[in-house]
Design an enzyme around this catalytic site. Structure first.
Site, mmCIF file in Angstrom:
data_model
loop_
_atom_site.group_PDB
_atom_site.id
_atom_site.type_symbol
_atom_site.label_atom_id
_atom_site.label_comp_id
_atom_site.label_asym_id
_atom_site.label_seq_id
_atom_site.Cartn_x
_atom_site.Cartn_y
_atom_site.Cartn_z
ATOM 1 C CG HIS A 36 65.850 -1.916 -47.107
ATOM 2 N ND1 HIS A 36 66.330 -0.944 -46.287
ATOM 3 C CD2 HIS A 36 65.165 -1.299 -47.879
ATOM 4 C CE1 HIS A 36 66.240 0.046 -46.532
ATOM 5 N NE2 HIS A 36 65.283 0.381 -47.631
ATOM 6 C CE LYS A 101 78.684 6.154 -48.639
ATOM 7 N NZ LYS A 101 79.953 6.609 -47.897
#
Length: 184
Positions: A36, A101
């Protein structure tokens, strides 16, 4: 249980609601923290990203080494909040889904409403079982990052839950509320 295939359209995203159970098939890309950061660096330099974002899904995972005869090793989700700083930018460029998650931050929840998208929760602790849903894996960028490199996965019915929808609903909050109501 709803069956979905990537790439996701806005119509499909708008039809999903927090708490829905889905089976996701098609191409998704893995990207974690380091990937990222590199994607943001590319964008700052005006360079193209190593994968398309329009309608795509990013799985926050770093697969373990691939055993012989298998497309992938274990491939469980990582904590999604670690990608929260970069997610709104990627959503603005057409990303339609994320798999991870845990809960998302307010900045991501707001961006998901502004740029209709969906956040899927994968079951933590079931990485070996989830690997059985991967039919192929190809490293597409930044191999030097090892498990955090960007990989192109082809999935066959990966079981997921819509953790957050494009309407601002959060399955984690809804579940807590429903539980607390049972205590009253």
């Amino acid at each position: 249980m709803r069956k979905l295939t990537t790439p996701l359209t806005e119509e499909v995203v708008r039809s999903l609601h927090a708490g829905d159970h889905v089976l996701l098939s098609g191409v998704v890309y893995t990207a974690r923290d380091a990937a990222h950061l590199r994607m943001l660096e590319c964008l700052e330099k005006g360079e193209p990203l190593p994968m398309p974002l329009e309608g795509q899904v990013i799985y926050y995972a770093g697969p373990t080494p691939t055993p012989e005869g298998r497309p992938v090793g274990s491939i469980g989700p990582t904590t999604s909040t670690r990608m929260d700083a970069s997610t709104p930018t990627l959503l603005s460029l057409g990303l339609k889904g994320m798999i991870g998650k845990g809960m998302r931050g307010k900045n991501v929840m707001d961006a998901m409403q502004q740029y209709p998208s969906v956040y899927f929760a994968a079951v933590g602790g079931a990485a070996a079982l989830m690997a059985k849903c991967v039919t192929s894996l190809e490293v597409v960028a930044w191999d030097d990052l090892g498990p955090e490199s960007v990989k192109r996965l082809t999935l066959e019915e990966l079981p997921l839950v819509v953790a957050a929808d494009c309407y601002g609903n959060d399955a984690f909050e809804l579940g807590q509320r429903a539980y607390l109501e049972t205590l009253e």
